[in-house]
Design a protein around this motif. Structure first.
Motif, mmCIF file in Angstrom:
data_model
loop_
_atom_site.group_PDB
_atom_site.id
_atom_site.type_symbol
_atom_site.label_atom_id
_atom_site.label_comp_id
_atom_site.label_asym_id
_atom_site.label_seq_id
_atom_site.Cartn_x
_atom_site.Cartn_y
_atom_site.Cartn_z
ATOM 1 N N THR A 54 0.837 -1.194 0.002
ATOM 2 C CA THR A 54 -0.153 -0.157 -0.068
ATOM 3 C C THR A 54 0.710 1.311 -0.113
ATOM 4 O OG1 THR A 54 -0.080 0.161 2.487
ATOM 5 C CG2 THR A 54 -1.806 -1.346 1.462
ATOM 6 N N LEU A 55 0.329 2.335 -0.375
ATOM 7 C CA LEU A 55 1.041 3.714 -0.253
ATOM 8 C C LEU A 55 1.652 4.036 0.979
ATOM 9 C CD1 LEU A 55 1.991 6.229 -1.919
ATOM 10 C CD2 LEU A 55 -0.167 7.265 -1.346
ATOM 11 N N ALA A 56 0.872 3.744 2.068
ATOM 12 C CA ALA A 56 1.380 4.262 3.387
ATOM 13 C C ALA A 56 2.567 3.189 3.932
ATOM 14 C CB ALA A 56 0.316 3.966 4.350
ATOM 15 N N GLY A 89 -6.267 2.860 8.609
ATOM 16 C CA GLY A 89 -5.782 1.695 7.801
ATOM 17 C C GLY A 89 -5.739 2.166 6.414
ATOM 18 N N PRO A 90 -5.760 1.320 5.418
ATOM 19 C CA PRO A 90 -5.707 1.836 3.913
ATOM 20 C C PRO A 90 -6.857 1.973 3.627
ATOM 21 C CG PRO A 90 -5.126 -0.640 4.257
ATOM 22 C CD PRO A 90 -5.272 -0.065 5.576
ATOM 23 N N LEU A 91 -7.304 3.200 2.944
ATOM 24 C CA LEU A 91 -8.698 3.406 2.634
ATOM 25 C C LEU A 91 -9.001 2.926 1.305
ATOM 26 C CD1 LEU A 91 -8.705 7.155 3.580
ATOM 27 C CD2 LEU A 91 -10.005 5.413 4.750
ATOM 28 N N ASP A 92 -8.021 2.354 0.450
ATOM 29 C CA ASP A 92 -8.403 1.700 -0.814
ATOM 30 C C ASP A 92 -9.166 0.349 -0.473
ATOM 31 O OD1 ASP A 92 -7.079 3.462 -2.188
ATOM 32 O OD2 ASP A 92 -5.346 2.286 -2.475
ATOM 33 N N LEU A 93 -9.256 0.237 0.779
ATOM 34 C CA LEU A 93 -10.053 -1.087 1.384
ATOM 35 C C LEU A 93 -11.489 -1.044 0.875
ATOM 36 C CD1 LEU A 93 -10.646 -3.604 3.376
ATOM 37 C CD2 LEU A 93 -10.812 -1.870 4.992
ATOM 38 N N TYR A 94 -12.003 0.257 0.697
ATOM 39 C CA TYR A 94 -13.249 0.414 0.341
ATOM 40 C C TYR A 94 -13.760 0.622 -1.170
ATOM 41 C CZ TYR A 94 -13.399 1.726 5.379
ATOM 42 O OH TYR A 94 -13.238 1.375 6.637
ATOM 43 N N SER A 95 -12.643 0.399 -1.944
ATOM 44 C CA SER A 95 -12.835 0.441 -3.294
ATOM 45 C C SER A 95 -12.965 -1.232 -3.776
ATOM 46 C CB SER A 95 -11.623 1.060 -4.004
ATOM 47 O OG SER A 95 -11.738 2.376 -3.716
ATOM 48 N N PRO A 96 -14.003 -1.649 -4.364
ATOM 49 C CA PRO A 96 -13.856 -3.093 -4.712
ATOM 50 C C PRO A 96 -13.052 -3.490 -5.677
ATOM 51 C CG PRO A 96 -15.863 -1.657 -5.641
ATOM 52 C CD PRO A 96 -14.979 -0.826 -4.740
ATOM 53 N N GLU A 97 -12.495 -2.490 -6.551
ATOM 54 C CA GLU A 97 -11.366 -2.978 -7.610
ATOM 55 C C GLU A 97 -10.031 -3.384 -7.000
ATOM 56 O OE1 GLU A 97 -11.508 1.476 -7.791
ATOM 57 O OE2 GLU A 97 -13.074 -0.221 -7.467
ATOM 58 N N ASN A 98 -9.818 -2.813 -5.756
ATOM 59 C CA ASN A 98 -8.529 -3.104 -4.957
ATOM 60 C C ASN A 98 -8.871 -4.394 -4.015
ATOM 61 O OD1 ASN A 98 -7.423 -0.975 -5.590
ATOM 62 N ND2 ASN A 98 -8.525 0.414 -4.788
ATOM 63 N N GLU A 99 -7.714 -5.085 -4.149
ATOM 64 C CA GLU A 99 -7.555 -6.259 -3.085
ATOM 65 C C GLU A 99 -6.396 -5.954 -2.208
ATOM 66 O OE1 GLU A 99 -6.871 -9.920 -5.373
ATOM 67 O OE2 GLU A 99 -8.876 -9.585 -6.491
ATOM 68 N N ILE A 100 -6.805 -5.833 -1.019
ATOM 69 C CA ILE A 100 -5.766 -5.606 0.033
ATOM 70 C C ILE A 100 -5.436 -6.830 1.011
ATOM 71 C CG2 ILE A 100 -5.153 -3.954 2.003
ATOM 72 C CD1 ILE A 100 -5.593 -2.444 -0.393
ATOM 73 N N PRO A 101 -4.249 -7.037 0.808
ATOM 74 C CA PRO A 101 -3.522 -8.415 1.593
ATOM 75 C C PRO A 101 -4.004 -8.255 3.175
ATOM 76 C CG PRO A 101 -2.046 -7.659 0.102
ATOM 77 C CD PRO A 101 -2.962 -6.525 0.078
ATOM 78 N N PHE A 102 -4.295 -9.219 3.743
ATOM 79 C CA PHE A 102 -4.817 -9.125 5.139
ATOM 80 C C PHE A 102 -3.805 -8.371 6.087
ATOM 81 C CE2 PHE A 102 -5.305 -10.839 9.284
ATOM 82 C CZ PHE A 102 -6.644 -10.356 9.626
ATOM 83 N N PRO A 103 -2.514 -8.622 5.709
ATOM 84 C CA PRO A 103 -1.475 -7.835 6.903
ATOM 85 C C PRO A 103 -1.603 -6.283 6.514
ATOM 86 C CG PRO A 103 -0.497 -9.918 5.791
ATOM 87 C CD PRO A 103 -1.833 -9.634 4.867
ATOM 88 N N SER A 104 -1.833 -5.962 5.355
ATOM 89 C CA SER A 104 -2.030 -4.693 5.049
ATOM 90 C C SER A 104 -3.191 -3.641 5.650
ATOM 91 C CB SER A 104 -1.873 -4.315 3.650
ATOM 92 O OG SER A 104 -0.379 -4.702 3.184
ATOM 93 N N ALA A 160 -1.629 8.137 3.984
ATOM 94 C CA ALA A 160 -2.188 8.202 2.656
ATOM 95 C C ALA A 160 -3.657 8.352 2.739
ATOM 96 C CB ALA A 160 -1.750 6.977 2.069
ATOM 97 N N SER A 161 -4.418 9.351 3.155
ATOM 98 C CA SER A 161 -5.897 9.661 3.265
ATOM 99 C C SER A 161 -6.294 10.440 2.191
ATOM 100 C CB SER A 161 -6.053 10.290 4.893
ATOM 101 O OG SER A 161 -5.663 9.586 5.613
#
Length: 384
Positions: A54-56, A89-104, A160-161
């Motif tokens: 992630t960017l952060a 935490g990473p706000l890309d979490l709320y975008s369905p096209e982004n897959e955020i790994p669990f540790p991130s 990274a907000s």
């Protein structure tokens, strides 16, 4: 016991590293047009690191690498610790096209990125204190050394907000700057026409060291941490005490605990969000402690140049204080044209000034009532 700051890493909308960011702040350099990618926000220059998810995490990786290289040290024992904060935490979490790994998913992911890369085996902490997170993280890192838990600490924060959810939320709160102005001009700290802040991203990291362990092979410190304290203003979730009682107590106690007099302070690096409430509250506290503007230390604030980096703001702005000490230069408050007559401070206005800075105070505020301040003494690091 004295704690020295011997390494700094920066990545801001002003530049990809410490020196490019600092020179851009001093010289009012125009930002790359790609940086202002979202209305009401200042993003980061592109990076070339792809190891972090992630960017952060990338910000933490880049700034930690630069700070450690700057220190001339390598983490190589369990006597190294890490305190790296962020506001969420990473706000890309709320975008369905982004897959955020669990540790991130966790706010501690940037911390984990750094401790894993450098095999840090000592204490590892991730403070979250809204917009005071950055300064709070460094304070906690200093305390690890003072308590004897660590000899060296990599400390700082990232954020990274820049996200539509955050922008819309802050717009509804009434804390964002006017939409009809470019992001580079919209945030106007302490100006009579200020209307709020623009969002920013970035981070800063510092290598902290027990002073007694420094030797001829160690670079000279940027500064020495004299004292840091944190209080809480319980007046409301997003409100500030209009009489600034909490901030007045914070500054008064900081000076009292260090044995310093107001006249000894050379520079105040203020939070300076450009909102009506914040700037007036800070100015009220400053004038209460330091007197009339002609008796005060210089005041500066940088969010007009790089936006409000939220959880990273305090650490980025602490870096400016330390670099002012190194170079004897204080950057002007960007976009401050007409000082609000109710803000009785002594601002650096218009252009960067040459001014030795022996003692400086950094002040950070955060939603939820977080108040943090520190007093720094200049080190022996010379200008490059």
């Amino acid at each position: 016991m004295s704690v020295a700051i011997i390494g700094i890493g920066l990545w801001t909308p002003l530049g990809k590293n410490r020196e490019s960011s600092w020179q851009s702040l001093l010289n009012h350099s125009p930002l790359d047009p790609a940086v202002t990618s979202i209305a009401g926000a200042l993003s980061l220059p592109e990076d070339d690191l792809t190891l972090a998810e992630t960017l952060a995490e990338r910000i933490a990786q880049r700034t930690a690498c630069e700070a450690i290289e700057d220190s001339g040290l390598q983490p190589n024992s369990e006597r190294w610790g890490a305190v790296i904060g962020t506001s969420k935490g990473p706000l890309d979490l709320y975008s369905p096209e982004n897959e955020i790994p669990f540790p991130s998913l966790w706010p501690s992911a940037p911390l984990s990125q750094v401790v894993n890369e450098f095999s840090i085996c000592g204490p590892a902490l991730c403070p979250v204190a809204a917009c005071a997170t950055g300064l709070d993280a460094v304070l906690r890192g200093v305390q690890l050394i003072e308590q004897g838990d660590s000899d060296y600490v990599i400390a700082g924060s990232v954020d990274a907000s820049i996200n539509p959810y955050v922008l819309h939320s802050y717009r509804r709160l009434g804390v964002l700057a006017r939409k009809d102005l470019p992001a580079t001009l919209a945030c106007r700290p302490f100006d009579e026409e200020r209307s709020g802040f623009v969002l920013g991203s970035g981070g800063a990291m510092f290598v902290l060291a027990r002073k007694e362990l420094l030797n001829q092979s160690t670079p000279e410190p940027y500064g020495y941490w004299e004292r840091g304290i944190r209080y809480n203003d319980a007046i409301g979730l997003t409100q500030l005490d209009p009489e600034a009682n909490g901030l007045i107590r914070l500054l008064r106690d900081l000076l009292k605990q260090t044995g310093r007099k107001p006249v000894e302070i050379d520079l105040l690096n203020l939070h300076g969000t450009g909102t009506l409430a914040n700037d007036l509250c800070e100015a009220t506290a400053v004038s209460s402690i330091f007197g009339d503007p002609n008796q005060q230390p210089w005041s500066t604030a940088s969010k007009g140049a790089h936006g409000h980096a939220l959880g990273a703001a305090g650490s980025i702005e602490l870096a400016w204080l330390l670099l002012s000490m190194r170079d004897g230069l204080i950057a002007a408050i960007r976009n401050l044209e007409n000082l609000d007559s109710d803000c009785n401070i002594r601002p650096v206005q218009g252009e960067t000034i040459e001014q030795p800075v022996e003692l400086g105070i950094k002040l950070s505020l955060g939603f939820g009532g977080h108040l943090t301040a520190c007093l720094i003494r200049r080190g022996e690091r010379s200008s490059i």
